[in-house]
Design a protein around this motif. Structure first.
Motif, PDB file in Angstrom:
ATOM      1  N   LEU A  13      24.607  38.768  20.719  1.00 30.69           N
ATOM      2  CA  LEU A  13      25.652  39.058  19.323  1.00 30.69           C
ATOM      3  C   LEU A  13      24.926  38.546  18.132  1.00 30.69           C
ATOM      4  O   LEU A  13      24.590  37.072  17.910  1.00 30.69           O
ATOM      5  N   LEU A  14      24.276  39.427  17.227  1.00 30.16           N
ATOM      6  CA  LEU A  14      23.386  38.943  16.372  1.00 30.16           C
ATOM      7  C   LEU A  14      24.482  39.253  14.927  1.00 30.16           C
ATOM      8  O   LEU A  14      24.895  40.426  14.714  1.00 30.16           O
ATOM      9  N   VAL A  15      24.814  38.134  14.423  1.00 31.03           N
ATOM     10  CA  VAL A  15      25.693  38.178  13.078  1.00 31.03           C
ATOM     11  C   VAL A  15      24.887  38.028  11.835  1.00 31.03           C
ATOM     12  O   VAL A  15      24.150  36.821  11.793  1.00 31.03           O
ATOM     13  N   ALA A  16      24.923  38.588  10.834  1.00 33.06           N
ATOM     14  CA  ALA A  16      24.314  38.405   9.672  1.00 33.06           C
ATOM     15  C   ALA A  16      24.693  37.228   8.900  1.00 33.06           C
ATOM     16  O   ALA A  16      25.792  36.505   8.955  1.00 33.06           O
ATOM     17  N   GLY A  17      23.545  36.354   8.635  1.00 28.85           N
ATOM     18  CA  GLY A  17      23.868  34.826   7.930  1.00 28.85           C
ATOM     19  C   GLY A  17      23.689  33.893   8.949  1.00 28.85           C
ATOM     20  O   GLY A  17      24.418  32.680   8.568  1.00 28.85           O
ATOM     21  N   GLN A  18      23.882  33.997  10.244  1.00 23.58           N
ATOM     22  CA  GLN A  18      23.699  33.212  11.394  1.00 23.58           C
ATOM     23  C   GLN A  18      22.575  33.240  12.036  1.00 23.58           C
ATOM     24  O   GLN A  18      21.869  34.220  12.428  1.00 23.58           O
ATOM     25  N   ALA A  19      21.649  32.068  12.074  1.00 21.76           N
ATOM     26  CA  ALA A  19      20.210  31.971  12.379  1.00 21.76           C
ATOM     27  C   ALA A  19      20.210  31.971  13.957  1.00 21.76           C
ATOM     28  O   ALA A  19      19.249  32.530  14.644  1.00 21.76           O
ATOM     29  N   VAL A  20      21.190  31.329  14.494  1.00 16.74           N
ATOM     30  CA  VAL A  20      21.482  31.389  15.972  1.00 16.74           C
ATOM     31  C   VAL A  20      22.071  32.252  16.568  1.00 16.74           C
ATOM     32  O   VAL A  20      23.351  32.259  16.302  1.00 16.74           O
ATOM     33  N   PRO A  21      21.867  33.291  17.391  1.00 22.38           N
ATOM     34  CA  PRO A  21      22.762  34.384  17.958  1.00 22.38           C
ATOM     35  C   PRO A  21      23.681  33.731  19.083  1.00 22.38           C
ATOM     36  O   PRO A  21      23.237  32.614  19.752  1.00 22.38           O
ATOM     37  N   TYR A  22      24.857  34.285  19.280  1.00 19.25           N
ATOM     38  CA  TYR A  22      25.583  34.041  20.478  1.00 19.25           C
ATOM     39  C   TYR A  22      24.834  34.775  21.553  1.00 19.25           C
ATOM     40  O   TYR A  22      24.525  35.756  21.498  1.00 19.25           O
ATOM     41  N   GLU A  23      24.634  34.118  22.840  1.00 16.24           N
ATOM     42  CA  GLU A  23      23.957  34.644  23.918  1.00 16.24           C
ATOM     43  C   GLU A  23      24.728  34.378  25.313  1.00 16.24           C
ATOM     44  O   GLU A  23      25.172  33.361  25.372  1.00 16.24           O
ATOM     45  N   ALA A  24      24.660  35.148  26.244  1.00 17.64           N
ATOM     46  CA  ALA A  24      25.071  34.828  27.492  1.00 17.64           C
ATOM     47  C   ALA A  24      23.940  35.431  28.322  1.00 17.64           C
ATOM     48  O   ALA A  24      23.421  36.549  28.288  1.00 17.64           O
ATOM     49  N   THR A  25      23.589  34.762  29.404  1.00 22.72           N
ATOM     50  CA  THR A  25      22.608  35.456  30.268  1.00 22.72           C
ATOM     51  C   THR A  25      22.961  35.027  31.738  1.00 22.72           C
ATOM     52  O   THR A  25      23.562  34.001  31.945  1.00 22.72           O
ATOM     53  N   ALA A  26      22.513  35.974  32.622  1.00 20.37           N
ATOM     54  CA  ALA A  26      23.064  36.030  34.020  1.00 20.37           C
ATOM     55  C   ALA A  26      21.712  36.705  34.755  1.00 20.37           C
ATOM     56  O   ALA A  26      21.109  37.532  34.515  1.00 20.37           O
ATOM     57  N   GLU A  27      21.877  36.652  36.074  1.00 23.84           N
ATOM     58  CA  GLU A  27      20.741  37.108  36.901  1.00 23.84           C
ATOM     59  C   GLU A  27      21.565  37.880  38.061  1.00 23.84           C
ATOM     60  O   GLU A  27      22.386  36.965  38.753  1.00 23.84           O
ATOM     61  N   GLN A  45      33.678  39.667  10.044  1.00 24.97           N
ATOM     62  CA  GLN A  45      32.194  40.053   9.782  1.00 24.97           C
ATOM     63  C   GLN A  45      31.815  41.004  10.892  1.00 24.97           C
ATOM     64  O   GLN A  45      32.592  41.544  11.808  1.00 24.97           O
ATOM     65  N   ARG A  46      30.711  41.577  10.859  1.00 27.34           N
ATOM     66  CA  ARG A  46      29.971  42.652  11.354  1.00 27.34           C
ATOM     67  C   ARG A  46      28.773  42.199  11.943  1.00 27.34           C
ATOM     68  O   ARG A  46      28.222  41.292  11.337  1.00 27.34           O
ATOM     69  N   GLY A  47      28.413  42.805  13.285  1.00 32.19           N
ATOM     70  CA  GLY A  47      27.547  42.132  13.864  1.00 32.19           C
ATOM     71  C   GLY A  47      26.596  43.478  14.965  1.00 32.19           C
ATOM     72  O   GLY A  47      27.173  44.597  14.704  1.00 32.19           O
ATOM     73  N   THR A  48      25.857  43.066  15.656  1.00 35.55           N
ATOM     74  CA  THR A  48      25.153  43.795  16.679  1.00 35.55           C
ATOM     75  C   THR A  48      25.048  43.358  18.153  1.00 35.55           C
ATOM     76  O   THR A  48      24.627  42.029  18.142  1.00 35.55           O
ATOM     77  N   VAL A  49      25.375  43.980  19.124  1.00 32.39           N
ATOM     78  CA  VAL A  49      25.351  43.434  20.390  1.00 32.39           C
ATOM     79  C   VAL A  49      24.177  43.895  20.870  1.00 32.39           C
ATOM     80  O   VAL A  49      24.100  45.322  20.895  1.00 32.39           O
ATOM     81  N   VAL A  50      23.269  43.107  21.343  1.00 39.00           N
ATOM     82  CA  VAL A  50      22.154  43.718  22.138  1.00 39.00           C
ATOM     83  C   VAL A  50      22.136  43.270  23.367  1.00 39.00           C
ATOM     84  O   VAL A  50      22.059  42.133  23.969  1.00 39.00           O
ATOM     85  N   LEU A  51      21.792  44.276  24.300  1.00 34.59           N
ATOM     86  CA  LEU A  51      21.733  43.894  25.769  1.00 34.59           C
ATOM     87  C   LEU A  51      20.538  44.157  26.103  1.00 34.59           C
ATOM     88  O   LEU A  51      19.660  45.361  26.039  1.00 34.59           O
ATOM     89  N   ARG A  52      19.749  43.159  26.907  1.00 36.65           N
ATOM     90  CA  ARG A  52      18.531  43.214  27.166  1.00 36.65           C
ATOM     91  C   ARG A  52      18.578  42.921  28.904  1.00 36.65           C
ATOM     92  O   ARG A  52      18.745  41.926  29.432  1.00 36.65           O
ATOM     93  N   MET A  53      17.644  43.845  29.621  1.00 40.56           N
ATOM     94  CA  MET A  53      17.715  43.541  31.042  1.00 40.56           C
ATOM     95  C   MET A  53      15.938  43.792  31.389  1.00 40.56           C
ATOM     96  O   MET A  53      15.301  44.589  30.702  1.00 40.56           O
ATOM     97  N   PHE A  65      24.344  47.875  19.921  1.00 38.67           N
ATOM     98  CA  PHE A  65      25.358  48.849  19.096  1.00 38.67           C
ATOM     99  C   PHE A  65      26.362  47.967  18.207  1.00 38.67           C
ATOM    100  O   PHE A  65      26.024  46.760  18.416  1.00 38.67           O
ATOM    101  N   ALA A  66      26.691  48.477  17.171  1.00 36.44           N
ATOM    102  CA  ALA A  66      27.264  47.891  15.909  1.00 36.44           C
ATOM    103  C   ALA A  66      28.741  47.326  16.656  1.00 36.44           C
ATOM    104  O   ALA A  66      29.494  48.218  17.218  1.00 36.44           O
ATOM    105  N   VAL A  67      29.279  46.155  16.066  1.00 35.71           N
ATOM    106  CA  VAL A  67      30.663  45.829  16.028  1.00 35.71           C
ATOM    107  C   VAL A  67      31.099  45.346  14.982  1.00 35.71           C
ATOM    108  O   VAL A  67      30.432  44.839  14.070  1.00 35.71           O
TER     109      VAL A  67
END
Length: 110
Positions: A13-27, A45-53, A65-67
């Motif tokens: 979760l990338l949020v404007a004005g925040q240097a470190v994003p919220y992240e969750a990782t799984a395998e 606030q508004r942000g962007t959720v990024v899913l990487r596989m 996608f934007a949230v």
């Protein structure tokens, strides 16, 4: 279809004005539907959720996608305050109009 597992999945979760994003990782070892949880920001606030596989062959797939968080609550509160006020204003105006009509027309007097 061929199975290319294991799959390394990262949700950010990338949020404007925040240097470190919220992240969750799984395998995951097999394809399917899974759920990962991220913390929700406490302020509006508004942000962007990024899913990487990434699969076992190191192919990487990304989607985003934007949230928005807590934005619609204020709109709902505004209407919760405004609608009763508007209802009472309309009721007072309609009562006043009917009283004026009743005084002008003799057939509506009680």
């Amino acid at each position: 279809t061929t199975v290319r597992g294991p799959y390394a999945v990262t949700v950010s979760l990338l949020v404007a004005g925040q240097a470190v994003p919220y992240e969750a990782t799984a395998e995951y070892t097999t394809p399917g539907t899974y759920a990962l949880s991220l913390p929700c920001p406490r302020q509006r606030q508004r942000g962007t959720v990024v899913l990487r596989m990434t699969d076992a062959r190191m192919f990487s797939f990304t989607d985003s996608f934007a949230v928005s968080f807590h934005m619609h609550v204020y709109r709902m509160l505004k209407w919760l305050l405004a609608l009763p006020f508007l209802g009472m204003v309309l009721a007072a105006v309609s009562v006043n109009v009917w009283e004026n009509v009743a005084t002008e027309l003799p057939s509506l007097r009680s």
